[in-house]
Design a protein around this motif. Structure first.
Motif, PDB file in Angstrom:
ATOM      1  N   ARG A   1       0.818  -1.217   0.000  1.00 28.60           N
ATOM      2  CA  ARG A   1       0.000   0.000   0.000  1.00 28.60           C
ATOM      3  C   ARG A   1       0.847   1.260   0.000  1.00 28.60           C
ATOM      4  NH1 ARG A   1      -5.681  -0.511   2.847  1.00 28.60           N
ATOM      5  NH2 ARG A   1      -6.234  -2.532   2.016  1.00 28.60           N
ATOM      6  N   GLU A   2       2.026   1.201   0.609  1.00 34.33           N
ATOM      7  CA  GLU A   2       2.886   2.374   0.650  1.00 34.33           C
ATOM      8  C   GLU A   2       3.394   2.731  -0.748  1.00 34.33           C
ATOM      9  OE1 GLU A   2       3.843  -0.433   2.704  1.00 34.33           O
ATOM     10  OE2 GLU A   2       2.415   0.322   4.175  1.00 34.33           O
ATOM     11  N   ALA A   3       3.546   1.714  -1.625  1.00 35.51           N
ATOM     12  CA  ALA A   3       4.075   1.958  -2.961  1.00 35.51           C
ATOM     13  C   ALA A   3       3.055   2.662  -3.850  1.00 35.51           C
ATOM     14  CB  ALA A   3       4.502   0.651  -3.604  1.00 35.51           C
ATOM     15  N   VAL A   4       1.779   2.501  -3.561  1.00 38.15           N
ATOM     16  CA  VAL A   4       0.741   3.152  -4.353  1.00 38.15           C
ATOM     17  C   VAL A   4       0.634   4.602  -3.891  1.00 38.15           C
ATOM     18  CG1 VAL A   4      -1.689   3.115  -4.984  1.00 38.15           C
ATOM     19  CG2 VAL A   4      -0.492   0.972  -4.574  1.00 38.15           C
ATOM     20  N   ALA A   5       0.858   5.527  -4.826  1.00 34.68           N
ATOM     21  CA  ALA A   5       0.869   6.946  -4.473  1.00 34.68           C
ATOM     22  C   ALA A   5      -0.548   7.427  -4.172  1.00 34.68           C
ATOM     23  CB  ALA A   5       1.462   7.767  -5.612  1.00 34.68           C
ATOM     24  N   PRO A   6      -0.750   8.020  -3.012  1.00 32.71           N
ATOM     25  CA  PRO A   6      -2.079   8.560  -2.715  1.00 32.71           C
ATOM     26  C   PRO A   6      -2.324   9.797  -3.569  1.00 32.71           C
ATOM     27  CG  PRO A   6      -0.554   9.118  -0.962  1.00 32.71           C
ATOM     28  CD  PRO A   6       0.180   8.216  -1.909  1.00 32.71           C
ATOM     29  N   ALA A   7      -3.515   9.906  -4.111  1.00 30.46           N
ATOM     30  CA  ALA A   7      -3.851  11.028  -4.976  1.00 30.46           C
ATOM     31  C   ALA A   7      -4.656  12.050  -4.193  1.00 30.46           C
ATOM     32  CB  ALA A   7      -4.637  10.555  -6.184  1.00 30.46           C
ATOM     33  N   GLY A   8      -4.005  13.130  -3.781  1.00 29.11           N
ATOM     34  CA  GLY A   8      -4.710  14.252  -3.163  1.00 29.11           C
ATOM     35  C   GLY A   8      -5.403  13.917  -1.864  1.00 29.11           C
ATOM     36  N   ILE A   9      -4.701  13.390  -0.890  1.00 25.35           N
ATOM     37  CA  ILE A   9      -5.316  13.096   0.401  1.00 25.35           C
ATOM     38  C   ILE A   9      -5.378  14.387   1.212  1.00 25.35           C
ATOM     39  CG2 ILE A   9      -5.038  11.859   2.577  1.00 25.35           C
ATOM     40  CD1 ILE A   9      -3.828   9.577   1.042  1.00 25.35           C
ATOM     41  N   ARG A  10      -6.550  14.671   1.732  1.00 24.16           N
ATOM     42  CA  ARG A  10      -6.751  15.875   2.543  1.00 24.16           C
ATOM     43  C   ARG A  10      -7.085  15.453   3.965  1.00 24.16           C
ATOM     44  NH1 ARG A  10      -7.624  20.639   0.660  1.00 24.16           N
ATOM     45  NH2 ARG A  10      -9.322  21.120   2.073  1.00 24.16           N
ATOM     46  N   ASP A  11      -6.784  16.338   4.893  1.00 23.52           N
ATOM     47  CA  ASP A  11      -7.125  16.080   6.285  1.00 23.52           C
ATOM     48  C   ASP A  11      -8.638  16.031   6.433  1.00 23.52           C
ATOM     49  OD1 ASP A  11      -4.477  16.073   7.053  1.00 23.52           O
ATOM     50  OD2 ASP A  11      -4.445  18.236   7.440  1.00 23.52           O
ATOM     51  N   ARG A  12      -9.076  15.144   7.295  1.00 24.53           N
ATOM     52  CA  ARG A  12     -10.513  15.009   7.544  1.00 24.53           C
ATOM     53  C   ARG A  12     -11.020  16.293   8.187  1.00 24.53           C
ATOM     54  NH1 ARG A  12     -14.000  10.576   7.941  1.00 24.53           N
ATOM     55  NH2 ARG A  12     -15.775  10.994   9.276  1.00 24.53           N
ATOM     56  N   GLY A  13     -12.117  16.806   7.669  1.00 26.15           N
ATOM     57  CA  GLY A  13     -12.717  18.019   8.214  1.00 26.15           C
ATOM     58  C   GLY A  13     -12.108  19.296   7.663  1.00 26.15           C
ATOM     59  N   ALA A  14     -11.219  19.185   6.667  1.00 23.75           N
ATOM     60  CA  ALA A  14     -10.577  20.372   6.106  1.00 23.75           C
ATOM     61  C   ALA A  14     -11.506  21.128   5.165  1.00 23.75           C
ATOM     62  CB  ALA A  14      -9.299  19.982   5.372  1.00 23.75           C
TER      63      ALA A  14
ATOM     64  N   ARG B   1      -6.738  27.353  -5.057  1.00 26.39           N
ATOM     65  CA  ARG B   1      -5.299  27.122  -5.000  1.00 26.39           C
ATOM     66  C   ARG B   1      -5.004  25.633  -4.810  1.00 26.39           C
ATOM     67  NH1 ARG B   1      -1.555  30.175  -0.582  1.00 26.39           N
ATOM     68  NH2 ARG B   1       0.383  30.107  -1.755  1.00 26.39           N
ATOM     69  N   ASP B   2      -5.759  24.962  -3.909  1.00 28.20           N
ATOM     70  CA  ASP B   2      -5.582  23.524  -3.683  1.00 28.20           C
ATOM     71  C   ASP B   2      -5.882  22.731  -4.955  1.00 28.20           C
ATOM     72  OD1 ASP B   2      -4.952  23.988  -1.029  1.00 28.20           O
ATOM     73  OD2 ASP B   2      -6.998  23.615  -0.306  1.00 28.20           O
ATOM     74  N   ARG B   3      -6.950  23.122  -5.655  1.00 21.04           N
ATOM     75  CA  ARG B   3      -7.312  22.410  -6.883  1.00 21.04           C
ATOM     76  C   ARG B   3      -6.227  22.557  -7.944  1.00 21.04           C
ATOM     77  NH1 ARG B   3     -12.423  24.615  -5.708  1.00 21.04           N
ATOM     78  NH2 ARG B   3     -12.209  26.141  -7.371  1.00 21.04           N
ATOM     79  N   ARG B   4      -5.649  23.745  -8.060  1.00 19.50           N
ATOM     80  CA  ARG B   4      -4.564  23.956  -9.028  1.00 19.50           C
ATOM     81  C   ARG B   4      -3.352  23.090  -8.689  1.00 19.50           C
ATOM     82  NH1 ARG B   4      -5.071  30.447  -9.411  1.00 19.50           N
ATOM     83  NH2 ARG B   4      -6.686  30.508 -11.010  1.00 19.50           N
ATOM     84  N   GLU B   5      -3.034  22.982  -7.405  1.00 22.11           N
ATOM     85  CA  GLU B   5      -1.905  22.140  -6.995  1.00 22.11           C
ATOM     86  C   GLU B   5      -2.179  20.669  -7.301  1.00 22.11           C
ATOM     87  OE1 GLU B   5      -0.990  22.876  -2.913  1.00 22.11           O
ATOM     88  OE2 GLU B   5      -0.381  24.945  -3.285  1.00 22.11           O
TER      89      GLU B   5
END
Length: 172
Positions: free
Chosen positions: A132-145, A151-155
């Motif tokens: 699971r560590e080898a699979v790159a997480p795509a755009g994980i955000r903190d819960r409740g953020a 700006r976040d979408r552009r990044e």
């Protein structure tokens, strides 16, 4: 002479069936009976889409047929159509859910059976899934953020573009 050999073979098959009943496929005589009942009758063949559904490699038979039509199922190295007849000893390769499954047919069945019985119908030679560590997480955000800002979408878009292979000037 030939009939004596046939009698011996019939006795051997009967002994094997009795051993299967004693051991039970999946640990019980009911499971062994279910596996035998799921097998094709005399002269019947089993379609590859039906078999991969029966042994629980895909969730539905129509998903198996779609995978065959899309070229994601290979039997002995050849792309096959959904109606291809599977035999014992065939190597079936299935690309599904982001990984490749490589199985060798041990038993041909036509009905869907429980997982413990299904495992006995093939030999799994699949490569292990990546950690699971080898699979790159795509755009994980903190819960409740909350919702991402512009700006976040552009990044996130910039990161996604970096992970894609770059195309040439002609678009290929």
């Amino acid at each position: 002479m030939a009939s004596e050999g046939a009698d011996v073979d019939a006795d051997v098959v009967t002994d094997v069936e009795k051993d299967d009943e004693k051991k039970g496929a999946g640990g019980s005589p009911d499971a062994a009976a279910a596996a035998r009942a799921a097998g094709p009758g005399d002269g019947e063949t089993v379609r590859v889409d039906s078999w991969i559904w029966s042994v629980r490699l895909v969730k539905t038979r129509s998903m198996g047929a779609t995978a065959c039509r899309g070229g994601h199922v290979r039997v002995n190295g050849e792309r096959v159509k959904p109606a291809y007849a599977v035999r014992v000893g065939d190597e079936v390769r299935l690309r599904h859910a982001g990984r490749e499954r490589v199985v060798v047919v041990k038993r041909v069945i036509r009905k869907r059976v429980g997982p413990s019985v299904a495992v006995e119908c093939f030999v799994d030679n699949s490569p292990p899934p990546p950690p699971r560590e080898a699979v790159a997480p795509a755009g994980i955000r903190d819960r409740g953020a909350g919702r991402p800002t512009k700006r976040d979408r552009r990044e996130l878009e910039r990161l996604r573009d970096l992970s894609r292979p770059q195309s040439g000037p002609d678009g290929s």
